[in-house]
Motif scaffolding. Structure first.
Motif, PDB file in Angstrom:
ATOM      1  N   LEU A  16       0.832  -1.203   0.000  1.00 12.68           N
ATOM      2  CA  LEU A  16       0.000   0.000   0.000  1.00 12.68           C
ATOM      3  C   LEU A  16       0.866   1.254   0.000  1.00 12.68           C
ATOM      4  O   LEU A  16       0.600   2.211  -0.731  1.00 12.68           O
ATOM      5  CB  LEU A  16      -0.935   0.003   1.206  1.00 12.68           C
ATOM      6  N   LYS A  17       1.927   1.235   0.809  1.00 14.37           N
ATOM      7  CA  LYS A  17       2.839   2.384   0.868  1.00 14.37           C
ATOM      8  C   LYS A  17       3.514   2.605  -0.485  1.00 14.37           C
ATOM      9  O   LYS A  17       3.637   3.743  -0.952  1.00 14.37           O
ATOM     10  CB  LYS A  17       3.890   2.162   1.950  1.00 14.37           C
ATOM     11  N   GLU A  18       3.925   1.524  -1.130  1.00 19.21           N
ATOM     12  CA  GLU A  18       4.578   1.642  -2.434  1.00 19.21           C
ATOM     13  C   GLU A  18       3.617   2.231  -3.473  1.00 19.21           C
ATOM     14  O   GLU A  18       3.997   3.112  -4.253  1.00 19.21           O
ATOM     15  CB  GLU A  18       5.055   0.270  -2.909  1.00 19.21           C
ATOM     16  N   ARG A  19       2.373   1.788  -3.469  1.00 21.60           N
ATOM     17  CA  ARG A  19       1.389   2.327  -4.418  1.00 21.60           C
ATOM     18  C   ARG A  19       1.126   3.801  -4.134  1.00 21.60           C
ATOM     19  O   ARG A  19       0.959   4.600  -5.057  1.00 21.60           O
ATOM     20  CB  ARG A  19       0.107   1.518  -4.378  1.00 21.60           C
ATOM     21  N   SER A  23       2.241   6.557  -7.146  1.00 18.80           N
ATOM     22  CA  SER A  23       1.091   7.020  -7.919  1.00 18.80           C
ATOM     23  C   SER A  23       1.355   8.406  -8.507  1.00 18.80           C
ATOM     24  O   SER A  23       1.855   9.305  -7.839  1.00 18.80           O
ATOM     25  CB  SER A  23      -0.150   7.072  -7.031  1.00 18.80           C
ATOM     26  N   CYS A  24       1.000   8.563  -9.787  1.00 16.29           N
ATOM     27  CA  CYS A  24       1.169   9.863 -10.463  1.00 16.29           C
ATOM     28  C   CYS A  24      -0.057  10.752 -10.301  1.00 16.29           C
ATOM     29  O   CYS A  24       0.046  11.969 -10.375  1.00 16.29           O
ATOM     30  CB  CYS A  24       1.437   9.644 -11.945  1.00 16.29           C
ATOM     31  N   ASP A  25      -1.201  10.135 -10.101  1.00 11.88           N
ATOM     32  CA  ASP A  25      -2.459  10.867  -9.966  1.00 11.88           C
ATOM     33  C   ASP A  25      -2.626  11.309  -8.512  1.00 11.88           C
ATOM     34  O   ASP A  25      -2.605  10.472  -7.600  1.00 11.88           O
ATOM     35  CB  ASP A  25      -3.612   9.959 -10.384  1.00 11.88           C
ATOM     36  N   PRO A  26      -2.787  12.603  -8.247  1.00 10.53           N
ATOM     37  CA  PRO A  26      -2.876  13.073  -6.864  1.00 10.53           C
ATOM     38  C   PRO A  26      -4.075  12.508  -6.086  1.00 10.53           C
ATOM     39  O   PRO A  26      -3.964  12.234  -4.896  1.00 10.53           O
ATOM     40  CB  PRO A  26      -2.970  14.588  -6.972  1.00 10.53           C
ATOM     41  N   VAL A  27      -5.205  12.315  -6.753  1.00  7.60           N
ATOM     42  CA  VAL A  27      -6.385  11.768  -6.069  1.00  7.60           C
ATOM     43  C   VAL A  27      -6.132  10.308  -5.704  1.00  7.60           C
ATOM     44  O   VAL A  27      -6.394   9.873  -4.571  1.00  7.60           O
ATOM     45  CB  VAL A  27      -7.653  11.916  -6.945  1.00  7.60           C
ATOM     46  N   GLU A  28      -5.612   9.548  -6.639  1.00  6.85           N
ATOM     47  CA  GLU A  28      -5.304   8.148  -6.382  1.00  6.85           C
ATOM     48  C   GLU A  28      -4.248   8.027  -5.284  1.00  6.85           C
ATOM     49  O   GLU A  28      -4.343   7.166  -4.406  1.00  6.85           O
ATOM     50  CB  GLU A  28      -4.800   7.483  -7.660  1.00  6.85           C
ATOM     51  N   SER A  29      -3.267   8.899  -5.307  1.00  6.94           N
ATOM     52  CA  SER A  29      -2.215   8.890  -4.291  1.00  6.94           C
ATOM     53  C   SER A  29      -2.796   9.102  -2.895  1.00  6.94           C
ATOM     54  O   SER A  29      -2.419   8.404  -1.943  1.00  6.94           O
ATOM     55  CB  SER A  29      -1.194   9.982  -4.608  1.00  6.94           C
ATOM     56  N   ARG A  30      -3.717  10.035  -2.756  1.00  4.27           N
ATOM     57  CA  ARG A  30      -4.358  10.300  -1.459  1.00  4.27           C
ATOM     58  C   ARG A  30      -5.137   9.086  -0.967  1.00  4.27           C
ATOM     59  O   ARG A  30      -5.146   8.775   0.216  1.00  4.27           O
ATOM     60  CB  ARG A  30      -5.289  11.502  -1.545  1.00  4.27           C
ATOM     61  N   ARG A  31      -5.801   8.407  -1.888  1.00  3.60           N
ATOM     62  CA  ARG A  31      -6.568   7.212  -1.509  1.00  3.60           C
ATOM     63  C   ARG A  31      -5.650   6.102  -1.024  1.00  3.60           C
ATOM     64  O   ARG A  31      -5.928   5.462  -0.011  1.00  3.60           O
ATOM     65  CB  ARG A  31      -7.419   6.747  -2.685  1.00  3.60           C
ATOM     66  N   TRP A  32      -4.551   5.869  -1.739  1.00  9.91           N
ATOM     67  CA  TRP A  32      -3.586   4.863  -1.300  1.00  9.91           C
ATOM     68  C   TRP A  32      -2.970   5.264   0.041  1.00  9.91           C
ATOM     69  O   TRP A  32      -2.728   4.420   0.898  1.00  9.91           O
ATOM     70  CB  TRP A  32      -2.490   4.661  -2.346  1.00  9.91           C
ATOM     71  N   HIS A  33      -2.727   6.558   0.210  1.00  4.92           N
ATOM     72  CA  HIS A  33      -2.141   7.053   1.457  1.00  4.92           C
ATOM     73  C   HIS A  33      -3.064   6.746   2.632  1.00  4.92           C
ATOM     74  O   HIS A  33      -2.623   6.255   3.682  1.00  4.92           O
ATOM     75  CB  HIS A  33      -1.886   8.556   1.345  1.00  4.92           C
ATOM     76  N   LEU A  34      -4.344   7.026   2.478  1.00  5.07           N
ATOM     77  CA  LEU A  34      -5.306   6.753   3.537  1.00  5.07           C
ATOM     78  C   LEU A  34      -5.367   5.262   3.846  1.00  5.07           C
ATOM     79  O   LEU A  34      -5.355   4.863   5.013  1.00  5.07           O
ATOM     80  CB  LEU A  34      -6.688   7.284   3.155  1.00  5.07           C
ATOM     81  N   LEU A  35      -5.401   4.432   2.816  1.00  5.37           N
ATOM     82  CA  LEU A  35      -5.425   2.982   3.037  1.00  5.37           C
ATOM     83  C   LEU A  35      -4.160   2.512   3.743  1.00  5.37           C
ATOM     84  O   LEU A  35      -4.209   1.661   4.632  1.00  5.37           O
ATOM     85  CB  LEU A  35      -5.591   2.247   1.705  1.00  5.37           C
ATOM     86  N   TRP A  36      -3.028   3.075   3.368  1.00  6.36           N
ATOM     87  CA  TRP A  36      -1.775   2.706   4.018  1.00  6.36           C
ATOM     88  C   TRP A  36      -1.791   3.099   5.501  1.00  6.36           C
ATOM     89  O   TRP A  36      -1.419   2.312   6.363  1.00  6.36           O
ATOM     90  CB  TRP A  36      -0.590   3.358   3.298  1.00  6.36           C
ATOM     91  N   LEU A  37      -2.251   4.315   5.802  1.00  5.11           N
ATOM     92  CA  LEU A  37      -2.321   4.755   7.200  1.00  5.11           C
ATOM     93  C   LEU A  37      -3.262   3.873   8.016  1.00  5.11           C
ATOM     94  O   LEU A  37      -2.950   3.517   9.152  1.00  5.11           O
ATOM     95  CB  LEU A  37      -2.767   6.216   7.279  1.00  5.11           C
ATOM     96  N   VAL A  38      -4.390   3.506   7.444  1.00  7.12           N
ATOM     97  CA  VAL A  38      -5.333   2.628   8.146  1.00  7.12           C
ATOM     98  C   VAL A  38      -4.692   1.260   8.372  1.00  7.12           C
ATOM     99  O   VAL A  38      -4.847   0.668   9.438  1.00  7.12           O
ATOM    100  CB  VAL A  38      -6.658   2.511   7.365  1.00  7.12           C
TER     101      VAL A  38
END
Length: 50
Positions: A16-19, A23-38
């Protein structure tokens, strides 16, 4: 007390952290970031405030 958000572990925390980081897309990056933090057992409230 904030509710704990749980996710089904299809991907490891490291994946999750790697994704999030690649990620090049800022919206997608934020979503992966939230999933990684959870996945790191952050509460949703604390994750959104960071």
């Amino acid at each position: 007390m904030p509710r704990k958000l749980r996710i089904v572990p299809h991907l490891s925390s490291a994946e999750l952290k790697e994704r999030y980081q690649t990620s090049c897309d800022p919206v997608e990056s934020r979503r992966w970031h939230l999933l990684w933090l959870v996945s790191e057992h952050e509460t949703l409230t604390s994750a959104l405030n960071n």
